[in-house]
Every structure is written in structure tokens, then in C-alpha cells.
Design a protein around this motif. Structure first.
Motif, PDB file in Angstrom:
ATOM      1  N   SER A   1       0.854  -1.200   0.000  1.00  0.00           N
ATOM      2  CA  SER A   1       0.000   0.000   0.000  1.00  0.00           C
ATOM      3  C   SER A   1       0.882   1.240   0.000  1.00  0.00           C
ATOM      4  O   SER A   1       2.017   1.217   0.464  1.00  0.00           O
ATOM      5  N   VAL A   2       0.320   2.280  -0.546  1.00  0.00           N
ATOM      6  CA  VAL A   2       1.089   3.533  -0.601  1.00  0.00           C
ATOM      7  C   VAL A   2       0.587   4.479   0.476  1.00  0.00           C
ATOM      8  O   VAL A   2      -0.589   4.471   0.838  1.00  0.00           O
ATOM      9  N   GLN A   3       1.511   5.276   0.980  1.00  0.00           N
ATOM     10  CA  GLN A   3       1.165   6.273   1.987  1.00  0.00           C
ATOM     11  C   GLN A   3       0.625   7.500   1.270  1.00  0.00           C
ATOM     12  O   GLN A   3       1.290   8.039   0.388  1.00  0.00           O
TER      13      GLN A   3
ATOM     14  N   ALA B   1      -1.495   0.274  -7.935  1.00  0.00           N
ATOM     15  CA  ALA B   1      -2.318  -0.343  -8.978  1.00  0.00           C
ATOM     16  C   ALA B   1      -3.792   0.020  -8.835  1.00  0.00           C
ATOM     17  O   ALA B   1      -4.475   0.270  -9.835  1.00  0.00           O
ATOM     18  N   THR B   2      -4.306   0.069  -7.598  1.00  0.00           N
ATOM     19  CA  THR B   2      -5.731   0.406  -7.463  1.00  0.00           C
ATOM     20  C   THR B   2      -5.970   1.881  -7.772  1.00  0.00           C
ATOM     21  O   THR B   2      -6.998   2.242  -8.349  1.00  0.00           O
ATOM     22  N   ILE B   3      -5.000   2.713  -7.389  1.00  0.00           N
ATOM     23  CA  ILE B   3      -5.151   4.149  -7.701  1.00  0.00           C
ATOM     24  C   ILE B   3      -5.150   4.362  -9.219  1.00  0.00           C
ATOM     25  O   ILE B   3      -5.982   5.089  -9.766  1.00  0.00           O
TER      26      ILE B   3
ATOM     27  N   VAL C   1     -14.341  -2.288  -8.693  1.00  0.00           N
ATOM     28  CA  VAL C   1     -14.523  -0.973  -9.320  1.00  0.00           C
ATOM     29  C   VAL C   1     -14.681   0.088  -8.236  1.00  0.00           C
ATOM     30  O   VAL C   1     -14.030   1.141  -8.246  1.00  0.00           O
ATOM     31  N   GLU C   2     -15.540  -0.206  -7.261  1.00  0.00           N
ATOM     32  CA  GLU C   2     -15.809   0.752  -6.176  1.00  0.00           C
ATOM     33  C   GLU C   2     -14.539   1.045  -5.377  1.00  0.00           C
ATOM     34  O   GLU C   2     -14.242   2.205  -5.069  1.00  0.00           O
ATOM     35  N   ARG C   3     -13.818   0.005  -5.030  1.00  0.00           N
ATOM     36  CA  ARG C   3     -12.614   0.204  -4.217  1.00  0.00           C
ATOM     37  C   ARG C   3     -11.544   0.992  -4.973  1.00  0.00           C
ATOM     38  O   ARG C   3     -10.857   1.833  -4.386  1.00  0.00           O
ATOM     39  N   SER C   4     -11.425   0.717  -6.256  1.00  0.00           N
ATOM     40  CA  SER C   4     -10.419   1.438  -7.037  1.00  0.00           C
ATOM     41  C   SER C   4     -10.783   2.903  -7.181  1.00  0.00           C
ATOM     42  O   SER C   4      -9.938   3.791  -7.014  1.00  0.00           O
ATOM     43  N   LEU C   5     -12.067   3.153  -7.497  1.00  0.00           N
ATOM     44  CA  LEU C   5     -12.501   4.546  -7.607  1.00  0.00           C
ATOM     45  C   LEU C   5     -12.275   5.280  -6.285  1.00  0.00           C
ATOM     46  O   LEU C   5     -11.764   6.410  -6.260  1.00  0.00           O
ATOM     47  N   ALA C   6     -12.614   4.629  -5.175  1.00  0.00           N
ATOM     48  CA  ALA C   6     -12.457   5.263  -3.861  1.00  0.00           C
ATOM     49  C   ALA C   6     -10.986   5.573  -3.591  1.00  0.00           C
ATOM     50  O   ALA C   6     -10.651   6.663  -3.088  1.00  0.00           O
TER      51      ALA C   6
ATOM     52  N   PHE D   1      -8.595   6.112  -5.760  1.00  0.00           N
ATOM     53  CA  PHE D   1      -8.179   7.267  -6.567  1.00  0.00           C
ATOM     54  C   PHE D   1      -8.700   8.559  -5.945  1.00  0.00           C
ATOM     55  O   PHE D   1      -7.982   9.547  -5.805  1.00  0.00           O
ATOM     56  N   GLU D   2      -9.960   8.554  -5.555  1.00  0.00           N
ATOM     57  CA  GLU D   2     -10.557   9.780  -5.016  1.00  0.00           C
ATOM     58  C   GLU D   2      -9.850  10.233  -3.734  1.00  0.00           C
ATOM     59  O   GLU D   2      -9.785  11.427  -3.447  1.00  0.00           O
TER      60      GLU D   2
END
Lengths: 342, 259
Positions: free
Chosen positions: A21-23, A44-46, A165-170, A172-173
């Protein structure tokens, strides 16, 4: 049949991000970014969330992305008073900025989503917004080999699921952070000259309970400032000629009468770039916003008790506007859409 | 005021024609949900009028200049000196802006609600007109022609009290006052010098004295009436007046200032 079959398998697909995970770095004036334990952001998720955020395939007719109404050109807000959905469908509210949404304990103007993950995909299926069922969205995305690779990088398999999809969007946001503004450097950075004299006077009015009284809801703490209490208030926006309210707001969620016409206190970060203002986009300029409060808004039976008689002369109103302009921080790089390489 | 007043009269004969067409007698008892009201019809053959002049005796107080300096946008919007409007004495000691109305003598008569809209404009950071008369339920339109936000606040006691923000270029507000009330003070919550007064009556027999202090209330059915005047600083007065069939009664009022 195929759809049903994949749907059946979906429950077994992990929705936990893989990889380190990134800080997320909180700029000056913001507290540490709250991260849900089951969705730590990864590179990757971001990256996946960002691609999804700008992807028009998430709308029924491939015309709208999240970024259409949360437009990065307007600091992730919508210059239209009322945001338009697929085919010009008109919603009832102005899309709020996504700046610092990571800190909000509830999402949407009425707070109906209790997390960013819950919020993220719901405009996709809303008939007045992107108007596409989640099933269709998932199958459209799954056809794209770029996504298959990105989902694999982010979650360990190429499966496209709504949860992913939801987790990735979150995630990024959560990177859309704004701090380190002139106000932050003045208030938290030990730079007394960071604010102009007019802005410093405006800050004094902002926090003075018998003058602007703005900080009653747009909170500033000794350590940081989110400029929102995360609560819901009726400030007298959207009042009909007969004194009733056009939009019951928080009442829709709680059915508590006193919540009628109450909406979540928005952040004021980067407010100079996110016109128009209020949940219905009814005020076009910061001058109008300040004057709205100076005049005690619009009377209605549920108006918040903090909306009280204050007196602000023209100079004071102008100082408050100047102060609001000091809340514009520079957004992090890499929020803009990636241009695909040929 | 004059403009609105003449419009009000224009619509009256029209309203009468409509009422006249409904030749069948009204039902003796009105249904509670939607009572069928029979409106009073003035007979033009016998209608009279009452007119007169309102005089200010003594030395007229000097009108003060309104200090709008706390809002530079208002100073710019007003273009020139803004004069305070609470006592305006015109030529030959005529007292302007006095609200004149029939206070009693019309009991038992129902008057149709006019459809003509009364406009209150916020311009140059003042209300126009300053003294306003409307009938119960008559449409009132509030406009803002200024480059600044106003927040109009009719401080009604019998009607619903409300205040509402109106920014530059905002569409007009449409309101009405549902009960008789004389007078409703109106202020702007932002600009402390802005004042107006609204008189709400359940009949059309009211007016505001002109620059020379004169007034006329026309199309009155013959009868004996109490005619009342209201002045925001100088108070109220009343006189009895009898209007003969087709008669033109004359009645004058005097407000005494400091000698």
C-alpha cells in the motif's frame, strides 16, 4: 446464461488489493488521510481507479465519465448549477467537489453513502446520472484487455467486479487532496505574511461568532482545517415562494423533521474554483454566497439556529471573499487523465 | 405607486364584467372546501369618490442624505444622493407618501382579488415604491435591479413573516399576503437604511398621497365611511366622510410638525 454464471463465481473473487500500500501524503493543514482497513490504496488500485474515473464507458451511451461532473478543470466540481446525466437528464443537485472527500464521514449532499466505496459506483447506475446497470458496466469493462491487466495488477486476477470498481474509484478519489494553501501557511506554517491584510481580516471575521460565524460549521481546528463539520444544516437554500423547501435533503435519509432542507456542510477548500455554490448551484459568486449569509438566507421552518442576525458591511463582506480565495491549494500531480499511448 | 394604482382600477371594471356574466344567483350556503363567494359589484351609475389633500403644517424637516458608504456597490448603484424618505413635504406643504384607505364602512362586502401584479423593486439600494398598497392575495412581485444582493424582510405580524435573499440578476420573487394588515414594515437584512411599508387590505379602496399631498379614491359605492391615513413617522388620523350617489366628497388632513 453466461452473465449469470460469472455472477455466481463472483462471490469467490477477492476484492482485497494486492501489493504494497502507498502512503497518502496529507499536505499542510490536513490531518492524516483516513484509510479503511479493507481497502489500503496501492499504486495499482489508484491507477485503475483513475482510469475508471475518466472512462465514458461507465455511462449508458458512452458519453459521461465521473470526471464529466467532477471536472478536474473545475477542481473536480461541475460548473453547471444542476448536473446533467445521460441524454441531458436533469438531476436536482450540483455535483460537489471531490477535493478532500477522503476525510468525509458520509458522501453525497444528503450523506446517504457512509463510505467512498459505497458512494463510488452509485452515480453509474443512477437513471439521472450515468444510467447504466452495474452488470452492463462490468461486462463492458471486462472486454478491454487493458482493464484485464489492470485488475490483475490491482487485485490478483482479471475479474471485473463491482466491488473492485468501487474500491479502485475510492482509492483514486482519496488522492484528490488540497492543503498547503496561503491560509495553511499562515495558520499552520508560521508564515504571518502568507495572507494579505484583507484575507487576514476575513479570517478574523470567519471565526468570530458574532460576525461571520462561518467556522461554526466550516470547522478550523488548532491542528488542521477541513472547513466542514460533516454535519447537515438547513441554511435556507431552495425555499419556495410559500416557504416550503424544494429539496428535503437529509430528511430523505433520516425522516427526522428537523433535517428537512438540511445538507452536508461542504468543504471550502479551493472554493474559488468550484462555482456555482450551494447544493442547487443557485449562487454564482463568492460575493453572492457571503451576502446570502449576511442577509440570513431565506427563512423557512427548519432553518439552522446558527443562521442568525449578523451585520457585515461591504468591506467585511469583501474581506471574507478575499479570505475564501486564500483556501486554494495546489492539487497533487497525476490527477489528470492519462493520455493513452499509441 | 400611481402606476400600480391605475392598473388596479383598470382591472376592476373587467372583473365586474366577469362577475356580471354569472347571472345565476350564488348558492345560499357555501361549501366549506371551496366557498363560492359572490363579489360585490359597484354600480357605475351611483359610484362616487373621495379626494383631498394632506398637508404638513409647520416647518418641514430637512430630508437627510442616506449614508450608503458601508456598501460601496450601493453608492455606485444609486448614482447621486440618496434621500431619506420618512417625511417628504412637497410643494405647498403637501405631504407625500401617506397611505390613505377606507377603514370602515365596507363591512359585509367581498371584493374580488385583482390579478394585476404589484411590483416592489430594489434599485439603487432603496425600495420602490416606498409605500405600497395591495389587496389580500393580490400577486406581489419582488425584483432586484441592483448589482448587489438584497434580503427583503417584511416584518409581518398578522401575515407570515419571512425574509428572502435575492442576488443580482436573480429572477423575481412571487409572493402574496393573505390577511389584512396595516402596515407591514419591510427592511433589507443587509442594508439597514432600506425601508418600505406595505398595507394589505381586503378591499380596493386605498391609495398613497402624491407629491403635492393629494389623493383620490374613486369608484366608491355611496355610503358613509371612516377614511384613515397612515404616515410612518407622524402616525394615523381618521375622519368620517359621506359619499352621496355619484358624489365627489372632499376631505383634507393636516399633520402638524414642530412650529
Amino acid at each position: 446464461m453466461v452473465l449469470l454464471f460469472t455472477a455466481g463465481c463472483r462471490a469467490k473473487v477477492s476484492e482485497s488489493p494486492i501489493g504494497p500500500s502507498v502512503q497518502l501524503h496529507a499536505p499542510l493543514g490536513l490531518p492524516p488521510v483516513p484509510i479503511p482497513p479493507d481497502n489500503p490504496p496501492t499504486e495499482a488500485t489508484i491507477a485503475l481507479g483513475k482510469r475508471l474515473f475518466y472512462d465514458i464507458r461507465l455511462s449508458k451511451d458512452n458519453t459521461l465519465a465521473c470526471a464529466t461532473c467532477h471536472d478536474p478543470e473545475h477542481d473536480f466540481s461541475d460548473p453547471h448549477p444542476i448536473s446533467l446525466g445521460v441524454g441531458g437528464a436533469k438531476g436536482i443537485r450540483n455535483a460537489p467537489t471531490l477535493i478532500n472527500v477522503a476525510y468525509q464521514s458520509s458522501q453525497f449532499w444528503d450523506g446517504r453513502a457512509t463510505s467512498l466505496e459505497i458512494q463510488a459506483a452509485s452515480p453509474i447506475a443512477d437513471p439521472l446520472e450515468m444510467n447504466q446497470t452495474h452488470k452492463v458496466s462490468v461486462s463492458k469493462l471486462a472486454k478491454d484487455p487493458v482493464y484485464r491487466k489492470m485488475f490483475t495488477d490491482a487485485f490478483g486476477s482479471k475479474d471485473v467486479t463491482l466491488g473492485r470498481v468501487e474500491r479502485s474509484l475510492a482509492s483514486f478519489e482519496r488522492t484528490i487532496l488540497s492543503g498547503d494553501s496561503a491560509f495553511d501557511r499562515f495558520q499552520y506554517g508560521g508564515q504571518p505574511t502568507a495572507l494579505t491584510p484583507a484575507q487576514a481580516r476575513g479570517l478574523a471575521l470567519f471565526i468570530n461568532p458574532i460576525k461571520g460565524n462561518c467556522a461554526a460549521c466550516h470547522t478550523i481546528t488548532p491542528q488542521y482545517a477541513l472547513f466542514t463539520d460533516g454535519k447537515f444544516h438547513n441554511i435556507g437554500i431552495g425555499v419556495n415562494d410559500d416557504g416550503t423547501l424544494k429539496d428535503a435533503g437529509r430528511y430523505h435519509e433520516t425522516t427526522v423533521k428537523s433535517d428537512t432542507g438540511a445538507f452536508k456542510t461542504p468543504t471550502l477548500r479551493n472554493i474559488a474554483n468550484t462555482a456555482p455554490y450551494m447544493h442547487d448551484g443557485s449562487l454564482q459568486t463568492l460575493e453572492q454566497v457571503v451576502s446570502f449569509y449576511a442577509g440570513q438566507g431565506n427563512s423557512n421552518p427548519y432553518i439552522d439556529r446558527e443562521i442568525k442576525t449578523i451585520h457585515l458591511d461591504g468591506q467585511e463582506r469583501s474581506d471574507l471573499v478575499e479570505f475564501l480565495k486564500s483556501l486554494t491549494g495546489k492539487l497533487p500531480p497525476n490527477l489528470e487523465e492519462e493520455k493513452s499511448h499509441p | 405607486m400611481t402606476r400600480f394604482y391605475s392598473r388596479l382600477w383598470l382591472c376592476l371594471p373587467f372583473a365586474l364584467v366577469i362577475t356580471g356574466c354569472k347571472s345565476s344567483p350564488p348558492p345560499p350556503t357555501a361549501a366549506p372546501a371551496k366557498p363560492a363567494v359572490s363579489y360585490f359589484k359597484v354600480d357605475p351609475a351611483t359610484a362616487g369618490s373621495v379626494s383631498g389633500k394632506i398637508t404638513f403644517s409647520g416647518r418641514p424637516p430637512a430630508r437627510k442624505v442616506i449614508d450608503m458608504s458601508e456598501d460601496p456597490a450601493c453608492v455606485a448603484a444609486h448614482k447621486g444622493k440618496a434621500m431619506e424618505e420618512s417625511i417628504i413635504v412637497g410643494n405647498k406643504s403637501g405631504l407625500e407618501n401617506v397611505f390613505v384607505y377606507i377603514k370602515s364602512g365596507l363591512e359585509g362586502k367581498n371584493f374580488e382579488t385583482p390579478t394585476a401584479t404589484v411590483v416592489i423593486n430594489q434599485g439603487g439600494c432603496q425600495f420602490h415604491p416606498h409605500i405600497i398598497g395591495v389587496q389580500v392575495d393580490q400577486p406581489v412581485e419582488i425584483t432586484n435591479s441592483d448589482p448587489v444582493t438584497h434580503n427583503i424582510h417584511p416584518m409581518a405580524e398578522i401575515n407570515r413573516e419571512w425574509n428572502h435573499s435575492q442576488g443580482p440578476g436573480d429572477p423575481p420573487m412571487h409572493r402574496k399576503f393573505v390577511k389584512q394588515e396595516i402596515m407591514i414594515p419591510v427592511k433589507c437584512n443587509i442594508h439597514s437604511w432600506m425601508h418600505a411599508y406595505i398595507g394589505v387590505l381586503n378591499h380596493p379602496y386605498f391609495t398613497v398621497s402624491k407629491e403635492d399631498g393629494s389623493f383620490t379614491i374613486a369608484n366608491l359605492p355611496p355610503g358613509t365611511y371612516t377614511l384613515a391615513t397612515w404616515q410612518e413617522k407622524l402616525g394615523t388620523q381618521e375622519q368620517q366622510v359621506t359619499v352621496a350617489p355619484g358624489g365627489q366628497a372632499v376631505i383634507n388632513f393636516t399633520y402638524k410638525g414642530r412650529s
